[in-house]
Design a protein around this motif. Structure first.
Motif, PDB file in Angstrom:
ATOM      1  N   ASP A   5       0.703  -1.066  -0.015  1.00 39.44           N
ATOM      2  CA  ASP A   5      -0.003   0.074   0.059  1.00 39.44           C
ATOM      3  C   ASP A   5       0.807   1.221  -0.120  1.00 39.44           C
ATOM      4  N   GLY A   6       2.015   0.990   0.289  1.00 40.14           N
ATOM      5  CA  GLY A   6       2.949   2.211   0.300  1.00 40.14           C
ATOM      6  C   GLY A   6       3.558   2.791  -1.094  1.00 40.14           C
ATOM      7  N   ASP A   7       3.267   1.746  -2.319  1.00 39.41           N
ATOM      8  CA  ASP A   7       3.502   2.269  -3.698  1.00 39.41           C
ATOM      9  C   ASP A   7       2.643   3.482  -4.238  1.00 39.41           C
ATOM     10  N   ALA A   8       3.439   4.534  -4.762  1.00 36.33           N
ATOM     11  CA  ALA A   8       2.718   5.767  -5.228  1.00 36.33           C
ATOM     12  C   ALA A   8       1.633   5.326  -6.099  1.00 36.33           C
ATOM     13  N   SER A   9       1.763   4.214  -6.957  1.00 41.71           N
ATOM     14  CA  SER A   9       1.019   3.863  -7.872  1.00 41.71           C
ATOM     15  C   SER A   9      -0.488   3.660  -7.444  1.00 41.71           C
ATOM     16  N   HIS A  10      -0.913   3.467  -6.167  1.00 42.16           N
ATOM     17  CA  HIS A  10      -2.153   3.069  -5.580  1.00 42.16           C
ATOM     18  C   HIS A  10      -2.844   4.147  -5.441  1.00 42.16           C
ATOM     19  N   SER A  11      -2.342   5.352  -5.573  1.00 41.39           N
ATOM     20  CA  SER A  11      -2.775   6.867  -5.567  1.00 41.39           C
ATOM     21  C   SER A  11      -3.215   7.267  -7.004  1.00 41.39           C
ATOM     22  N   ASP A  12      -4.614   7.423  -7.118  1.00 39.65           N
ATOM     23  CA  ASP A  12      -4.683   7.758  -8.671  1.00 39.65           C
ATOM     24  C   ASP A  12      -4.487   9.365  -8.786  1.00 39.65           C
ATOM     25  N   ASP A  13      -4.160   9.876 -10.096  1.00 40.94           N
ATOM     26  CA  ASP A  13      -3.727  10.916 -10.390  1.00 40.94           C
ATOM     27  C   ASP A  13      -4.649  11.636 -11.167  1.00 40.94           C
ATOM     28  N   ASN A  14      -6.065  11.083 -11.390  1.00 44.59           N
ATOM     29  CA  ASN A  14      -7.070  11.859 -11.672  1.00 44.59           C
ATOM     30  C   ASN A  14      -8.028  12.171 -10.583  1.00 44.59           C
ATOM     31  N   ALA A  15      -8.628  13.340 -10.782  1.00 50.41           N
ATOM     32  CA  ALA A  15      -9.771  13.668  -9.661  1.00 50.41           C
ATOM     33  C   ALA A  15     -10.764  12.659  -9.522  1.00 50.41           C
ATOM     34  N   PRO A  21      -1.468  29.847   3.540  1.00 51.30           N
ATOM     35  CA  PRO A  21      -0.746  29.152   2.225  1.00 51.30           C
ATOM     36  C   PRO A  21       0.608  29.470   2.219  1.00 51.30           C
ATOM     37  N   VAL A  22       1.387  28.625   1.465  1.00 50.66           N
ATOM     38  CA  VAL A  22       2.798  28.739   1.089  1.00 50.66           C
ATOM     39  C   VAL A  22       2.913  28.557  -0.188  1.00 50.66           C
ATOM     40  N   PRO A  23       4.112  29.209  -0.728  1.00 49.80           N
ATOM     41  CA  PRO A  23       4.400  29.063  -2.295  1.00 49.80           C
ATOM     42  C   PRO A  23       4.771  27.471  -2.680  1.00 49.80           C
ATOM     43  N   MET A  24       4.089  27.489  -3.926  1.00 48.19           N
ATOM     44  CA  MET A  24       4.501  25.888  -4.665  1.00 48.19           C
ATOM     45  C   MET A  24       5.350  26.284  -5.654  1.00 48.19           C
ATOM     46  N   LEU A  25       6.403  25.147  -5.789  1.00 54.26           N
ATOM     47  CA  LEU A  25       7.267  25.121  -6.680  1.00 54.26           C
ATOM     48  C   LEU A  25       6.581  25.660  -8.362  1.00 54.26           C
ATOM     49  N   VAL A  26       7.431  26.820  -8.883  1.00 56.09           N
ATOM     50  CA  VAL A  26       6.688  27.549 -10.015  1.00 56.09           C
ATOM     51  C   VAL A  26       7.262  26.463 -11.287  1.00 56.09           C
ATOM     52  N   THR A  27       6.145  26.231 -11.769  1.00 61.82           N
ATOM     53  CA  THR A  27       6.567  25.169 -13.149  1.00 61.82           C
ATOM     54  C   THR A  27       6.933  26.072 -14.090  1.00 61.82           C
ATOM     55  N   GLU A  28       8.105  25.990 -14.619  1.00 57.32           N
ATOM     56  CA  GLU A  28       8.838  26.668 -15.671  1.00 57.32           C
ATOM     57  C   GLU A  28       8.528  26.259 -16.955  1.00 57.32           C
ATOM     58  N   ALA A  29       8.408  27.171 -17.980  1.00 57.24           N
ATOM     59  CA  ALA A  29       8.014  26.763 -19.222  1.00 57.24           C
ATOM     60  C   ALA A  29       9.090  25.702 -19.901  1.00 57.24           C
ATOM     61  N   GLY A  30       8.379  24.558 -20.446  1.00 61.68           N
ATOM     62  CA  GLY A  30       9.222  23.534 -20.752  1.00 61.68           C
ATOM     63  C   GLY A  30       9.375  22.460 -19.770  1.00 61.68           C
ATOM     64  N   ARG A  31       9.076  22.770 -18.712  1.00 66.41           N
ATOM     65  CA  ARG A  31       9.320  21.688 -17.583  1.00 66.41           C
ATOM     66  C   ARG A  31       7.935  21.033 -17.753  1.00 66.41           C
ATOM     67  N   PRO A  32       8.273  19.583 -17.461  1.00 63.16           N
ATOM     68  CA  PRO A  32       6.876  18.720 -17.240  1.00 63.16           C
ATOM     69  C   PRO A  32       6.047  19.243 -16.053  1.00 63.16           C
ATOM     70  N   ARG A  33       4.686  19.368 -16.333  1.00 62.88           N
ATOM     71  CA  ARG A  33       3.908  19.596 -15.100  1.00 62.88           C
ATOM     72  C   ARG A  33       3.774  18.365 -14.238  1.00 62.88           C
ATOM     73  N   GLN A  34       3.654  18.800 -12.807  1.00 62.38           N
ATOM     74  CA  GLN A  34       3.592  17.636 -11.854  1.00 62.38           C
ATOM     75  C   GLN A  34       2.045  17.610 -11.815  1.00 62.38           C
ATOM     76  N   ALA A  35       1.655  16.267 -11.519  1.00 60.43           N
ATOM     77  CA  ALA A  35       0.157  15.953 -11.069  1.00 60.43           C
ATOM     78  C   ALA A  35      -0.329  16.801  -9.959  1.00 60.43           C
ATOM     79  N   GLY A  36      -1.387  17.710 -10.210  1.00 54.45           N
ATOM     80  CA  GLY A  36      -1.833  18.839  -9.403  1.00 54.45           C
ATOM     81  C   GLY A  36      -0.829  19.810  -9.214  1.00 54.45           C
TER      82      GLY A  36
END
Length: 715
Positions: free
Chosen positions: A315-325, A647-662
């Motif tokens: 159950d600790g494997d990240a694949s068990h958490s769905d990346d879709n809403a 709230p705290v800042p999230m990592l800014v997704t730069e242009a060209g960088r793959p977008r992280q889930a969420g």
């Protein structure tokens, strides 16, 4: 007569607003007698139950309800509860106030129920089409999907997209055989190694519903032990469901089930099976032709009849958490199924998560573990190399492998293959200045520079080559590796052991098995192939790279990955040895040396309880632009015991960088707030966030706000 003295009105106007609203609603219904529904085009309606309640395939919260449609007479027989339909969304009726009487686009949906009347007095749009007469959405699956949607503050339509696979007409037309007779109860076999193992199987075979957290012994027997638990459940005339993190582990359980039950007695639901085969297998489960299922994440919703056991592996494997809403987790969904269906529950792993430890501590599940003597006889010998050892070791400074690792590899290759686990794939994924250790960054997009092959630097975000890098801090031109990748490690080992074949297993090519012949197998975590007869030895390199992650689960994840690799090594009695390159005094390293994942999880759980972090508390992550996030939090009616962190800042997704889930879209600055509530208030938190999001969408909010209940990463 004055208005103050009119009978029945003075009391109503002085009543509370909630009571007044109820009175007005009752008056409205009394003035609008329910009539037989009409359609815009005057189509002839079904004589009985002419109103269909449809869930449209619109995954937005303010439309998360059923919509009434009229059932034409020609669709009366096919339009049964559970079938797929197509409706004209925007064609009129109470469900689309902004729509037109004519026109509107066709949209997919599920017919949930047929009723005699609608509480809408005007004409209803008619069903446009029954896509298939196959009733794919039964009451049990609908109830489960609704419970999951409510728990994760999501929409029912989004959950059903995960739960019901896409239709394939040829698969529906295929005839299926009747369900096979129940098999006999199995022999306990290797379950005898666990104190309550035979008792657990006996309870399943007799129709019981035991719940257990199973800490499996190292070795390949886990798949066969799951198969025996499934066979015991089928022997009682009930069904069983097994969910594993990846297709490779599904194949192992598939082979074990075939050996115990015979061919064709169970279904396999994995994403790589192809649309037709997956839908055919899913239909066999829904129709009751098979009662045993093994699959990956989406199989958690499989409509198994007379469910008697749900099993989850690792159950600790990240694949068990769905990346879709709405981002459901397999463990939580199977817990819901165990409670709703009153069936058995088995959560198994070589390691142990804090959530699994909490299930035991709360009394919801019982521990299923082996005695310490049995653990010591099954586990390999674990040795450590810390920072002090590396500093004093000339061989480690020259080639990144300490002397102890060289000795273990050389001795292990005399008896079989040796596994080398490297935290990163690639050649040299990250580089830094030799003098000041400043990370090397791309001049164009500030992305991290890495060595893709010897002598070449390339940006991991924009892909540009960098031929003339120099350090902006100290002006240096020399680089060093922050983390060395799997391909570079394989190259170094190939030079050190020129007569030994070197194989790699990672993202580009994952090996399932390797032979028992001497070889070096370099793998990233989770991609380790199984060796015939087990590995003679294993090296776990760069432990600091996994332990140093700024995440609440860093220690737990590192221990799980180490144990997952070490469990493939032969027992200590057969010469199996594991060397972990990490500081020996750290808690995860000590837990690996003692092979005590349960003790590590219990101590982690105690610390989480002191700090008020999950799983002791319930938490939601809410993210968006600063303005949108602030407005959402101000409008949400959170429970009184809710605490907002950030709230705290999230990592800014730069242009060209793959977008992280969420994560934020490229180029946007987002913030994230964590909302925490104590146990017992999780449902109220999810309901409040869902209500606020639905109201925001109904008002036409343009900037997105993302909600994730129980986020896996809060670091």
């Amino acid at each position: 007569m004055s208005s103050e003295n009119r009978p029945g009105e003075g009391g109503a106007e002085s009543a509370p607003p909630e009571q007044l609203a109820l009175i007005r609603e009752a008056v409205r219904k009394a003035k609008a007698p329910k009539a037989k529904p009409r359609t815009w085009r005057g189509a002839t309606l079904a004589k009985e139950l002419p109103v269909a309640r449809v869930l449209v395939d619109k995954g937005v919260l303010h439309l998360d309800r059923y919509f009434d449609y009229a059932v034409p007479e020609e669709l009366d027989e096919a339009a049964q509860p559970g079938v797929r339909v197509r409706v004209r969304f925007g064609a009129g009726g109470r469900h689309v106030r902004e729509g037109r009487r004519e026109g509107g686009g066709l949209i997919d949906g599920f017919l949930v129920e047929r009723v005699a009347e609608s509480d809408y007095a005007g004409p209803l749009a008619a069903l446009a089409q029954v896509v298939s007469p196959e009733p794919v959405l039964g009451p049990e699956l609908l109830g489960l999907a609704r419970a999951v949607a409510d728990r994760y503050a999501g929409s029912l339509a989004d959950v059903l997209q995960l739960a019901v696979p896409p239709r394939h007409a040829r698969a529906e037309a295929r005839e299926l055989p009747d369900a096979p007779p129940p098999p006999p109860p199995p022999d306990p076999g290797t379950w005898r190694r666990y104190g309550r193992g035979p008792e657990f199987l006996a309870s399943l075979a007799s129709g019981g519903a035991p719940r257990a957290v199973w800490t499996a012994l190292p070795g390949p027997q886990w798949a066969e032990e799951i198969a025996r638990a499934v066979q015991a459940t089928l022997a009682s005339g009930r069904g069983a469901l097994v969910v594993v993190p990846a297709g490779r582990s599904a194949a192992r359980v598939d082979a074990a089930l075939s050996a115990h039950l015979g061919e064709g007695q169970h279904a396999v639901l994995t994403a790589d099976a192809g649309q037709e085969r997956r839908y055919r297998e899913w239909l066999a489960v829904r129709r009751g032709a098979v009662r045993a299922v093994v699959g990956t994440r989406a199989a958690m919703f499989a409509p198994v009849r007379d469910l008697g056991l749900v099993v989850m592996w690792d159950d600790g494997d990240a694949s068990h958490s769905d990346d879709n809403a709405p981002f459901p987790h397999v463990r939580e969904v199977l817990e819901l199924r165990a409670a709703r269906d009153k069936c058995g529950f088995l959560l198994g792993s070589w390691s142990c998560t804090v959530e699994a430890a909490q299930l035991v501590e709360s009394g919801w599940a019982l521990p299923l573990v082996a005695e310490r003597e049995q653990v010591r006889s099954a586990a390999p010998l674990v040795r450590t190399v810390g920072d002090g050892d590396l500093a004093r070791d000339e061989a480690a400074r020259a080639a990144r492998l300490p002397t102890l690792a060289w000795q273990v590899v050389r001795e292990g290759l005399r008896h079989g293959p040796v596994l080398v686990q490297v935290p990163r794939r690639g050649y040299v994924p990250r580089m830094a200045c030799v003098q000041c250790r400043t990370p090397a960054r791309c001049r164009h997009c500030a992305g991290p520079l890495g060595a893709q092959d010897a002598g070449a630097l390339r940006c991991a975000w924009c892909g540009r080559d960098e031929a003339a890098w120099h350090c902006p801090e100290c002006g240096g031109f020399r680089l060093r590796a922050q983390v060395v990748g799997a391909r570079r490690t394989a190259e170094e080992l190939g030079r050190a052991f020129p007569a030994v074949p070197v194989r790699t297993s990672g993202r580009e090519q994952v090996l399932d098995t390797v032979s028992e012949a001497p070889a070096l197998v370099v793998s990233t975590p989770g991609a380790e192939p199984v060796a015939e007869g087990g590995y003679a030895a294993a090296l776990l390199l760069d432990g600091w790279a996994m332990l140093g992650r700024p995440d609440l689960r860093a220690g737990e994840d590192a221990l799980r990955r180490w144990i997952g690799a070490a469990a493939l090594v032969r027992p200590q009695g057969a010469g199996g040895t594991v060397v972990v390159v990490a500081e020996p005094t750290l808690r995860p390293v000590q837990a690996l040396v003692r092979w005590d994942p349960v003790g590590h999880a219990v101590r982690e759980l105690a610390e989480r309880a002191e700090l008020g972090f999950p799983p002791v508390s319930r938490m939601a992550a809410v993210s968006g632009t600063p303005e949108a996030l602030a407005g959402f939090l101000a409008a949400a009616e959170l429970p009184r015991d809710a605490e907002v962190l950030g709230p705290v800042p999230m990592l800014v997704t730069e242009a060209g960088r793959p977008r992280q889930a969420g994560g934020p879209p490229p180029g946007e600055y987002w913030e994230r707030a964590l909302v925490r509530v104590p146990p017992g208030s999780g449902a109220a938190l999810a309901a409040a966030l869902k209500t606020a999001q639905a109201a925001r969408m109904a008002r036409g909010g343009s900037e997105p706000v993302r909600i994730r209940i129980d986020p896996p990463d809060i670091g």
